[in-house]
Design an enzyme around this catalytic site. Structure first.
Site, short mmCIF file in Angstrom:
data_model
loop_
_atom_site.label_atom_id
_atom_site.label_comp_id
_atom_site.label_asym_id
_atom_site.label_seq_id
_atom_site.Cartn_x
_atom_site.Cartn_y
_atom_site.Cartn_z
N ASP A 67 0.81 -1.21 0.00
CA ASP A 67 0.00 0.00 0.00
C ASP A 67 0.85 1.27 0.00
O ASP A 67 2.06 1.22 0.24
CB ASP A 67 -0.97 0.01 1.20
CG ASP A 67 -0.34 -0.52 2.49
OD1 ASP A 67 0.90 -0.53 2.60
OD2 ASP A 67 -1.08 -0.92 3.38
N ASN A 136 -7.57 -2.98 14.24
CA ASN A 136 -8.97 -3.27 13.91
C ASN A 136 -9.09 -4.49 12.98
O ASN A 136 -10.12 -4.70 12.37
CB ASN A 136 -9.61 -2.03 13.25
CG ASN A 136 -8.86 -1.59 12.00
OD1 ASN A 136 -7.94 -2.26 11.55
ND2 ASN A 136 -9.27 -0.46 11.44
N HIS A 138 -7.31 -4.98 10.26
CA HIS A 138 -7.04 -4.73 8.84
C HIS A 138 -5.74 -5.39 8.38
O HIS A 138 -4.84 -5.64 9.18
CB HIS A 138 -7.08 -3.23 8.51
CG HIS A 138 -5.89 -2.41 8.91
ND1 HIS A 138 -5.98 -1.07 9.21
CD2 HIS A 138 -4.56 -2.70 9.04
CE1 HIS A 138 -4.79 -0.61 9.50
NE2 HIS A 138 -3.91 -1.57 9.40
N GLU A 143 -9.77 -1.93 5.41
CA GLU A 143 -10.37 -1.59 6.70
C GLU A 143 -11.65 -2.41 6.90
O GLU A 143 -12.23 -2.91 5.92
CB GLU A 143 -10.72 -0.09 6.71
CG GLU A 143 -9.52 0.83 6.53
CD GLU A 143 -8.68 0.99 7.80
OE1 GLU A 143 -8.60 0.05 8.61
OE2 GLU A 143 -8.08 2.06 7.97
C1 F6R Z 1 1.47 -1.57 6.13
C2 F6R Z 1 0.16 -2.20 6.23
C3 F6R Z 1 -0.63 -2.21 7.49
C4 F6R Z 1 0.19 -2.57 8.73
C5 F6R Z 1 -0.68 -2.55 9.98
C6 F6R Z 1 0.13 -2.78 11.23
O1 F6R Z 1 1.99 -1.72 4.82
O2 F6R Z 1 -0.28 -2.68 5.26
O3 F6R Z 1 -1.70 -3.10 7.36
O4 F6R Z 1 0.75 -3.83 8.55
O5 F6R Z 1 -1.34 -1.33 10.09
O6 F6R Z 1 0.99 -1.71 11.41
P1 F6R Z 1 2.13 -1.71 12.53
O7 F6R Z 1 3.07 -2.79 12.14
O8 F6R Z 1 2.75 -0.35 12.45
O9 F6R Z 1 1.43 -1.99 13.82
#
Ligand code: F6R
Length: 241
Positions: A67, A136, A138, A143
C-alpha cells in the site's frame, strides 16, 4: 494456518526473516509482497544482516508493497516508499527496476490500481506475501467493511487507523485520509502468506482473526481460508488465544 507463538518481538522478527530467507534460497527469483509499519522493521533488519553475511541475495528478487498513501510523494519521509528505502531497499542488493510500488501521486487512480494488478499478473503472482495486522483487524489498508475488496483500490482510512498512524506524523491533521492498497483478493492470490503480530494492543484482533468468524468486519479473518498461511505472534499478541 501454521501458528508459531514466540516470546518476544526479536524472536518473531528472526523467525519471520528465516522463513523469508528460506523462500529466497529455494527460489532466488522469488516475488515478495512486502509490508510497512513498526512490525516488520526487525524482520527487515534481520534480512539486511543475512544479506551482509551472504546468506541471501536480493539481486533477482522482485517486490510489491501492499500500500501507499495518496498525496505523498516518494521523497516525503512518511511515504511508504521512503520507509522501504530506509528500512530495507537501500541496504540490500535489490534492483530498482524490480521494486514495484503504488503511486499515490497518480492522476488517474483507477488506471494506477489496474496497472498494479496487471504488473503482479505479468510477473506470475506473488510467491510470499508478508503482512502486519492492524488493531482493527485490517491487512494492508483493507479496513473493516461490509465486503471484501477483490483488487487494488483507493480506500478512505478509518479514524482508528488515522489515530494509530499519527505517531509517525507531526500531527493528526497531517496523516493522509486516503491510501491505495492491494485488495483482499490480491492478497489471497499470493501463493504463501506470512503474517507477523506483536504487542498486547493487537491481542483482541489476533483472537478475532484466528478464532472468530470470517467476516469483512475483521478483514484478516479471511486468511483462515488461505491454504498456506504462517502466523507468528509474540506472547502478548497471542495472550487472548
Ligand atoms: C502496512 C500495512 C498495514 C500494517 C498494519 C500494522 O503496509 O499494510 O496493514 O501492517 O497497520 O501496522 P504496525 O506494524 O505499524 O502496527
Amino acid at each position: 494456518m501454521q501458528m508459531y507463538q514466540v516470546e518476544t518481538y526479536e524472536e518473531m522478527s528472526t523467525k519471520a526473516a528465516d522463513i523469508i530467507a528460506s523462500h529466497m534460497i529455494l527460489k532466488p527469483d522469488s516475488t515478495l509482497g512486502l509490508a510497512t509499519g513498526s512490525t516488520p522493521v526487525g524482520t527487515y533488519q534481520s534480512l539486511i544482516e543475512k544479506t551482509n553475511k551472504g546468506t541471501i541475495d536480493f539481486s533477482q528478487i522482485t517486490s510489491f508493497n501492499l500500500d501507499e498513501y495518496v498525496g505523498l510523494p516518494t521523497q516525503n519521509d512518511q511515504s511508504y516508499r521512503y520507509f522501504m528505502d530506509d528500512n530495507l531497499f537501500n541496504h540490500v542488493n535489490i534492483a530498482e527496476s524490480n521494486i514495484n510500488f503504488l503511486n499515490g501521486m497518480a492522476e488517474d487512480i483507477e488506471a494506477e490500481c489496474k496497472r498494479y494488478e496487471n504488473r503482479i499478473r505479468e510477473v506470475g503472482g506473488i510467491d510470499l506475501q508478508l503482512l502486519g495486522l492492524g488493531h482493527n483487524g485490517h491487512i494492508a489498508f483493507n479496513e473493516p467493511s461490509d465486503r471484501f475488496e477483490a483488487e487494488t483500490f483507493m480506500v478512505e482510512l478509518t479514524q482508528r487507523t488515522i489515530e494509530a498512524n499519527t505517531r509517525f506524523f507531526a500531527s493528526e491533521e497531517e496523516v493522509p485520509r486516503k491510501a491505495l492498497t492491494m485488495g483482499i483478493g490480491t492478497i489471497m492470490a499470493a501463493r504463501n502468506i506470512l503474517i507477523i503480530v506483536s504487542g498486547a494492543e493487537k491481542a483482541e484482533a489476533v483472537r478475532e482473526v484466528i478464532q472468530g468468524p470470517i467476516t469483512p468486519q475483521v478483514p484478516a479473518s479471511i486468511l483462515q481460508l488461505h491454504p498456506s498461511v504462517i502466523f507468528i505472534g509474540d506472547a502478548s499478541a497471542c495472550s487472548l488465544l
